[in-house]
Design an enzyme around this catalytic site. Structure first.
Site, PDB file in Angstrom:
ATOM      1  N   LYS A   1       0.816  -1.224   0.000  1.00 38.18           N
ATOM      2  CA  LYS A   1       0.000   0.000   0.000  1.00 38.18           C
ATOM      3  C   LYS A   1       0.851   1.277   0.000  1.00 38.18           C
ATOM      4  CE  LYS A   1      -2.337  -1.263   3.705  1.00 38.18           C
ATOM      5  NZ  LYS A   1      -1.982  -2.697   3.843  1.00 38.18           N
ATOM      6  N   THR A   2       1.883   1.308   0.828  1.00 39.35           N
ATOM      7  CA  THR A   2       2.658   2.539   0.964  1.00 39.35           C
ATOM      8  C   THR A   2       3.369   2.889  -0.339  1.00 39.35           C
ATOM      9  OG1 THR A   2       2.959   2.264   3.347  1.00 39.35           O
ATOM     10  CG2 THR A   2       4.557   3.637   2.204  1.00 39.35           C
TER      11      THR A   2
ATOM     12  N   GLU B   1      -3.686   5.623   1.781  1.00 39.09           N
ATOM     13  CA  GLU B   1      -3.761   4.199   2.114  1.00 39.09           C
ATOM     14  C   GLU B   1      -5.044   3.924   2.887  1.00 39.09           C
ATOM     15  OE1 GLU B   1      -0.345   2.391   3.989  1.00 39.09           O
ATOM     16  OE2 GLU B   1       0.932   4.023   3.272  1.00 39.09           O
TER      17      GLU B   1
END
Length: 379
Positions: free
Chosen positions: A23-24, A68
């Site tokens: 996600k990051t 996110e």
């Protein structure tokens, strides 16, 4: 936190990046590509991203807000985004969820609240199941997907690949971070940006200039004889992907120091962890980083080592319960030509930092010994 972030995002057209892992990096890539495309997005990502200037930014002119979405506690359902990116859906956070069906239900709900597109990885079978529908935009390695990539070369600090939209070649892209899994993450950003009207020329520039997040395959030391890399990976799938990238650097040996994160994850995914370290020549595992959990009887770093030994007869294994022990044992185990990678979401990176700080001295000692006819030096 999710409730507050969702409330802030409600003032913009949200782009929620969700999934078990990745996600990051994908959030940062997406924000950077959209910014380079002139769309002036706001963003909130879960790590320090030097290329973005900060992990959070509000742009009064742009409509989009990239963030996110955390699925760990079910609060992902608070988001009502314009677009969503679904990277993968795997059994995780099983201290909160009863199983994969409960996890799928959360993703289905957030997709039902997504107004325009959801971009998803078609190589992930659960994501493909959950994301089926007319709003879906697929990406992966096959030309049958809406967007796909054909990798041309993988280098220690970048990857080069062709990008296709269905059967149409959009062009060649260079991504400024290594790893096949990051090419996949880049495809998600490419698909979303293309749907938002960003030109492929702007996408190419953005990918070429992108640099990764802190603790995402972060090179701490790169010398003639030793390399040290640190990565946040703590789920079996992301560990395997990170180690595959490390293998691509062609070191003589890969030495890994892994810190398990949470007793519940260690217990429930121990077999998956056991299969994740096949690319490692020597593996050290610390005690579990509890992350506020109470210990579970019989669950420790040794739980993972036992599984690795059951499934893998070529990886040398060792237990290093505490950080000071880990620094000494791992440091003394290093040989010229080794790549050391520290893995975990806790404080294992501190060991890598200490070893990386001392390695320039060892590099010089090795050079002196080599010039003098040979010898052995250890940290």
């Amino acid at each position: 936190r999710a409730e507050a972030l969702a409330a802030v995002m409600a003032n913009k057209k949200g782009v929620v990046v969700c999934g078990t892992h990745g996600k990051t990096t994908t959030s940062a890539l997406t924000a950077h590509v959209l910014r380079q495309g002139g769309l002036k997005p706001s963003h909130y990502v879960g790590a320090e991203i030097p290329i973005l200037g900060s992990n959070a930014h509000w742009d009064t002119e742009g409509e989009l807000f990239v963030a996110e979405g955390d699925e760990s506690d079910g609060t992902l359902v608070n988001f009502h985004p314009e677009h969503a990116i679904v990277l993968n859906i795997e059994p995780e956070h099983l201290d909160f969820y009863d199983g994969i069906e409960a996890i799928k239900a959360v993703f289905r709900q957030v997709l039902s609240q997504t107004r325009t597109h959801w971009v998803y990885c078609a190589e992930d079978p659960v994501a493909s199941e959950v994301c089926a529908g007319p709003q879906g935009v697929s990406y992966g390695w096959s030309r049958t997907h809406d967007f796909s990539a054909s990798i041309l070369s993988m280098k220690p600090d970048h990857s080069e690949f062709e990008v296709y939209q269905k059967d149409q070649l959009l062009g060649t892209a260079t991504l400024g971070i290594p790893g096949k899994h990051n090419v996949s993450n880049a495809l998600a950003a490419i698909a979303l940006a293309t749907r938002c009207g960003v030109t492929f020329e702007a996408i190419q520039h953005a990918l070429r200039t992108f640099r990764g997040a802190k603790r995402r395959f972060e090179i701490r030391h790169s010398g003639e004889r030793f390399t040290v890399v640190d990565d946040y990976g703590h789920h079996p799938s992301e560990i395997a992907a990170t180690l595959a990238t490390a293998k691509g650097l062609n070191a003589k040996r890969i030495v890994c120091l892994f810190q398990p994160h949470r007793y519940s994850r260690t217990q429930l995914l121990k077999k998956e962890f056991g299969a994740s370290f096949n690319d490692v020549d020597e593996l050290f595992v610390t005690d579990v980083y509890p992350a506020s959990e109470k210990p579970l009887p019989g669950v420790s770093g040794e739980t993972i080592l036992e599984e690795v030994r059951l499934q893998n007869d070529h990886t040398k294994t060792g237990s290093t319960p505490t950080m000071p022990i880990a620094r000494d044992k791992v440091g003394n185990a290093l040989r010229p030509g080794d790549l050391l990678i520290t893995l975990g979401a806790g404080n294992v990176h501190e060991v890598g930092r200490c070893i990386a700080r001392d390695l320039p001295v060892l590099e010089k000692l090795c050079a002196i010994l080599d010039a003098s006819g040979g010898g052995v030096a250890r940290l």
